[in-house]
Design an enzyme around this catalytic site. Structure first.
Site, PDB file in Angstrom:
ATOM      1  CG  HIS A 113     -14.284   0.043   6.600  1.00 41.16           C
ATOM      2  ND1 HIS A 113     -15.497   1.206   6.888  1.00 41.16           N
ATOM      3  CD2 HIS A 113     -14.872  -0.933   7.342  1.00 41.16           C
ATOM      4  CE1 HIS A 113     -16.365   0.764   7.570  1.00 41.16           C
ATOM      5  NE2 HIS A 113     -16.061  -0.507   7.959  1.00 41.16           N
TER       6      HIS A 113
ATOM      7  CG  ASN B 181     -13.815   6.744   3.151  1.00 39.91           C
ATOM      8  OD1 ASN B 181     -13.501   5.439   2.778  1.00 39.91           O
ATOM      9  ND2 ASN B 181     -14.804   6.906   3.775  1.00 39.91           N
TER      10      ASN B 181
ATOM     11  CG  ASP C 145       9.169  -2.826  -8.945  1.00 40.48           C
ATOM     12  OD1 ASP C 145       9.208  -3.857  -7.921  1.00 40.48           O
ATOM     13  OD2 ASP C 145       9.453  -3.027 -10.105  1.00 40.48           O
TER      14      ASP C 145
ATOM     15  CD  GLU D 296       7.846  -4.606  -3.468  1.00 42.19           C
ATOM     16  OE1 GLU D 296       7.335  -5.710  -3.192  1.00 42.19           O
ATOM     17  OE2 GLU D 296       8.746  -4.397  -4.388  1.00 42.19           O
TER      18      GLU D 296
ATOM     19  CG  ASP E 177       9.372  -8.823  -0.473  1.00 40.21           C
ATOM     20  OD1 ASP E 177       8.911  -8.599  -1.470  1.00 40.21           O
ATOM     21  OD2 ASP E 177       9.999  -9.712  -0.061  1.00 40.21           O
TER      22      ASP E 177
ATOM     23  CD  GLN F 128       8.164 -11.258  -5.052  1.00 36.38           C
ATOM     24  OE1 GLN F 128       8.315 -10.231  -4.532  1.00 36.38           O
ATOM     25  NE2 GLN F 128       9.020 -12.477  -4.503  1.00 36.38           N
TER      26      GLN F 128
ATOM     27  CD  GLU G  94       6.794  -7.245  -6.419  1.00 33.50           C
ATOM     28  OE1 GLU G  94       8.045  -6.585  -6.535  1.00 33.50           O
ATOM     29  OE2 GLU G  94       6.434  -7.893  -5.578  1.00 33.50           O
TER      30      GLU G  94
END
Length: 260
Positions: free
Chosen positions: A98, A129, A228, A231, A237, A247, A251
């Protein structure tokens, strides 16, 4: 100042932003936006899995509904697209993992059932998991029981993981990609209203990035990283609904808070 209009359930699940600028256009088949009351996701037709899933965990979403266990294809996928089935992972050595957990949606049988759509699943190494990931999910719900609410974005990337039968790049005759990494970002708030406006430089943000293997440690805290870094790995983003300076600060930090 006029009172803020209540969010729709779909807006609630996507409060932090749309990380990949997914759209509901069927031509955007590897970044297809699916808005559900229980969670929102970007789906990849070619991978047969979500790219990311976003949802809100609060006391309102938690109740006494039983786990439905009704894994099934998602009828909301566009006509003509291959629909991953409940048996697509059978014999693969990977769990039907999930993204939005069943136990995060127990306010009604309908809400719990929604988490068993195969568009909410990835091929996940069983130890990942059932141990590391399950511990992080439990911790998230413990936070909610302690008076917090949590906004979560989870996703996966790369190709090739190691399950109980060894390594694989795909399953289901090549129609479902096995990711190599699984990540999650949690934004933790005290229970309240106007949630987006209450995220500050002091807000706790937890980011983890875990290999999709059967040798991962059960201690999810040892896999903490920065938003970061996630990303950079994904091209997304994250937390894009926040002001740029906020942000940047949130981040760039690695969480050092408690893990249980």
């Amino acid at each position: 100042m006029a009172p803020q209009q209540p969010l729709t359930l779909e807006e609630e699940q996507l409060l932090l932003g749309n990380p990949s600028e997914a759209t509901t256009s069927e031509s955007n088949y590897n970044n297809f936006l699916m808005l559900k009351p229980q969670y929102t996701l970007s789906y990849s037709r070619d991978r047969g899995t979500p790219n990311w899933v976003s949802w809100h965990v609060s006391r309102e979403w938690m109740g006494n509904a039983a786990r439905q266990d009704n894994f099934r294809s998602d009828p909301k996928l566009p006509e003509g697209w291959y629909r991953v089935t409940a048996s697509s992972y059978s014999g693969s050595g990977f769990d039907r993992g999930h993204n939005t957990p069943s136990a995060d949606r127990t306010s009604s049988e309908e809400d719990n059932s929604a988490t068993f759509l195969m568009t909410n699943m990835i091929p996940q190494a069983p130890k990942n998991n059932q141990e590391a990931w399950a511990n992080l999910e439990d911790y998230t719900r413990d936070l909610v029981q302690d008076g917090m609410e949590v906004y979560v974005v989870m996703g996966s990337y790369g190709e090739g993981g190691t399950g109980s039968n060894g390594s694989a790049r795909t399953i289901d005759q090549g129609r479902v990609t096995v990711p190599s990494r699984i990540w999650k970002v949690l934004v933790v708030l005290q229970q309240g209203d106007d949630d987006l406006q209450r995220i500050t430089f002091d807000t706790r943000v937890i980011a983890v990035d875990v290999p999709n293997t059967n040798t991962v440690r059960s201690d999810w805290g040892s896999y903490r990283t920065t938003v970061d870094a996630i990303e950079s790995a994904t091209g997304y983003d994250l937390l894009s609904a926040l002001p740029a300076q906020l942000q940047q600060v949130l981040e760039g930090r690695t969480d050092t808070g408690p893990v249980k």
